[in-house]
Design an enzyme around this catalytic site. Structure first.
Site, PDB file in Angstrom:
ATOM      1  CG  HIS A   1      36.995  14.263 -42.864  1.00  0.00           C
ATOM      2  ND1 HIS A   1      36.313  13.063 -42.960  1.00  0.00           N
ATOM      3  CD2 HIS A   1      37.961  13.995 -42.534  1.00  0.00           C
ATOM      4  CE1 HIS A   1      36.757  11.841 -42.240  1.00  0.00           C
ATOM      5  NE2 HIS A   1      38.252  12.399 -42.223  1.00  0.00           N
TER       6      HIS A   1
ATOM      7  CG  HIS B   1      -0.162  -9.606  -1.850  1.00  0.00           C
ATOM      8  ND1 HIS B   1       0.036  -8.477  -2.087  1.00  0.00           N
ATOM      9  CD2 HIS B   1      -1.005  -9.823  -0.980  1.00  0.00           C
ATOM     10  CE1 HIS B   1      -0.803  -7.576  -1.751  1.00  0.00           C
ATOM     11  NE2 HIS B   1      -1.524  -8.461  -0.871  1.00  0.00           N
TER      12      HIS B   1
ATOM     13  CG  HIS C   1      -7.788  -3.274  -1.795  1.00  0.00           C
ATOM     14  ND1 HIS C   1      -6.992  -2.317  -1.257  1.00  0.00           N
ATOM     15  CD2 HIS C   1      -6.812  -4.269  -1.618  1.00  0.00           C
ATOM     16  CE1 HIS C   1      -6.048  -2.696  -0.567  1.00  0.00           C
ATOM     17  NE2 HIS C   1      -5.914  -4.021  -0.680  1.00  0.00           N
TER      18      HIS C   1
ATOM     19  CG  ASP D   1      -3.355  -5.321  -2.775  1.00  0.00           C
ATOM     20  OD1 ASP D   1      -2.765  -4.289  -2.173  1.00  0.00           O
ATOM     21  OD2 ASP D   1      -4.063  -6.151  -2.447  1.00  0.00           O
TER      22      ASP D   1
ATOM     23  CG  HIS E   1      -1.788  -1.054   1.000  1.00  0.00           C
ATOM     24  ND1 HIS E   1      -2.772  -1.294   2.202  1.00  0.00           N
ATOM     25  CD2 HIS E   1      -2.170  -2.132   0.335  1.00  0.00           C
ATOM     26  CE1 HIS E   1      -3.510  -2.395   2.045  1.00  0.00           C
ATOM     27  NE2 HIS E   1      -3.076  -3.130   0.925  1.00  0.00           N
TER      28      HIS E   1
END
Length: 464
Positions: free
Chosen positions: A367, A289, A262, A266, A79
């Protein structure tokens, strides 16, 4: 999405109890320099050890993401990290006088509010995005979990959850612009099903859990005796449910799909452990998770695979870190020896400069007039000027110094540079400065291909 790195203007603190440990703690966000990233510091432990917010430091995924380094452990970091990503803050030191950030109300909103109160400050370095350049997929068939990252020059997320519940139907949430995170995602709270609650307590988890910091979903019929038991478990005189199945204590949802939002929060927090901001379209079905972290590890491996061949990215539409006027204020070089047109990245250890090669360069008159090729010595000069800006930026008063190139080693020219090419030079320190002497590695790229490289030694001499 922001181009420049950001930190906060001043320190700011929040205090509260940790969700799983139940330990009261104060967490303080402090400003940090460019390329610092997110680091936690356990100020309550001997030596005040630092814990990098890195997916390789994840040690536990029991209902949250826990990291550990040098014997110091930080529980439930997702969080906190989500708030930082959602505000596009890149560099912060997070001091903690306990094992776990405060759970607050179970969302990220109070962290967002505290960080906004501290003020957000732009830094003089570009954000080190990793743009996902191939399809990345993670699947857990046993739990029917899938996450995927698709190439996209932006950061967007879509999440679907389905708990086979009569209370929560299948829900979707999406975030099409990371700047919408504070208003659309940050206030969405963590949740738990009633049937999980007692098991979590028995696992010695959610010691700080409370109806004020989590949504409890009642997914079966409960009688008065069970409600009394729940009240005792949650240290409440009484709990209720608005119907036989519903939300405990009739908690009002912020959104009808707050649970999916939510879960998106996460995902944002867990993917912060990759270690740098990413550009991708993220699709997640029933994420958790453990899956988030496994997916983050796959993306980090892709970053490592690409690191050896990584070329600095140049978007001419983006404003430079230093324009030609600012470069002229730093370097004494003038036409026809002013070689760098703009600086697009600059931090304590590296710099990226741009040289647009045109037919109007004075050296093309002699050149190979019939076959104009930029002389290697001029490529090296442009690279050295890019490195000179890096060297000058390492002192607080660059106007008082001359940068001199005093050594060149391992110089190679890989292909011709011709009018119409844009050379991207990247120089980085390979050793710290000692007595005004510093070593650098420089490389030049055209169209993603290496055209020249050299190890350089520079001396910083004070003007008389």
């Amino acid at each position: 999405m922001n181009t420049k790195q950001q930190t906060i203007q001043k320190a700011v603190s929040v205090s509260g109890v940790g969700l799983h440990t139940g330990v009261q703690a104060t967490m303080t966000f402090l400003p940090a320099p460019t390329n610092h990233g997110y680091k936690f510091q356990r100020t309550d432990l001997e030596g005040q050890p630092i814990v990098d917010a890195d997916v390789d430091n994840v040690v536990d995924l029991s209902r949250g993401t826990t990291i550990e380094q040098s014997g110091a452990r930080i529980h439930t970091v997702e969080h906190t990290l989500a708030a930082l990503v959602g505000l596009q803050i890149d560099n912060v030191l997070i001091q903690l006088d306990g094992p776990e950030p405060p759970i607050m109300d179970g969302s990220s909103i109070q962290f967002v509010e505290a960080l906004r109160d501290a003020g957000i400050e732009e830094q003089n370095a570009t954000r080190n995005y990793f743009e996902v350049n191939e399809y990345v997929h993670y699947r857990n068939p046993d739990k029917d979990i899938e996450l995927a990252a698709l190439p996209l020059n932006d950061y967007r997320l879509t999440v679907m959850v389905d708990y086979n519940s009569r209370v929560i139907s299948s829900q979707h949430a999406y975030l099409n612009d990371i700047s919408q995170f504070p208003e659309q995602i940050a206030m969405c709270r963590t949740f738990v099903f009633l049937h999980e609650l007692e098991a979590l307590y028995k696992q010695n988890l959610i010691k700080g859990g409370d109806l004020s910091n989590a949504i409890v979903i009642v997914d079966r019929e409960v009688n008065e005796g069970e409600l009394d038991y729940l009240a005792e478990l949650l240290h409440k005189p009484k709990v209720s449910v608005n119907r036989k199945e519903g939300i405990l204590n009739t908690t009002e949802l912020h959104f009808t799909n707050e649970m999916a939002r939510h879960k998106l929060l996460d995902v944002v927090g867990d993917l912060a452990l990759i270690g740098r901001p990413i550009k991708a379209q993220i699709l997640a079905a029933r994420p958790g998770h453990a899956a988030n972290v496994a997916f983050a590890k796959k993306i980090k491996k892709l970053i490592q695979k690409n690191a050896a061949n990584q070329v600095p990215q140049y978007d001419p539409k983006q404003p430079p870190v230093l324009d030609i006027s600012q470069i002229s204020n730093l370097l004494a070089h003038r036409y026809p020896f002013q070689m760098i047109d703009k600086i697009i990245a600059l931090d304590e250890n590296s710099v990226v400069g741009i040289k647009n090669v045109t037919m109007n360069e004075q050296y093309f008159m002699g050149h190979f007039p019939g076959n104009p090729v930029m002389p290697g010595v001029m490529q090296l000069e442009a690279m050295a000027q890019t490195g000179g800006i890096l060297v000058l930026s390492s002192v607080p008063d660059p106007e008082n110094y001359w940068p001199y190139l005093i050594g060149i080693e391992n110089c190679r020219f890989r292909r011709n540079v011709v009018p119409g090419d844009t050379i991207i030079f990247r120089c980085e320190f390979t050793s710290p400065m000692k007595r005004g002497i510093v070593k650098m590695q420089g490389r030049g790229y055209v169209g993603g291909q290496l055209v020249c490289e050299a190890d350089m030694i520079a001396s910083l001499v004070k003007k008389k």
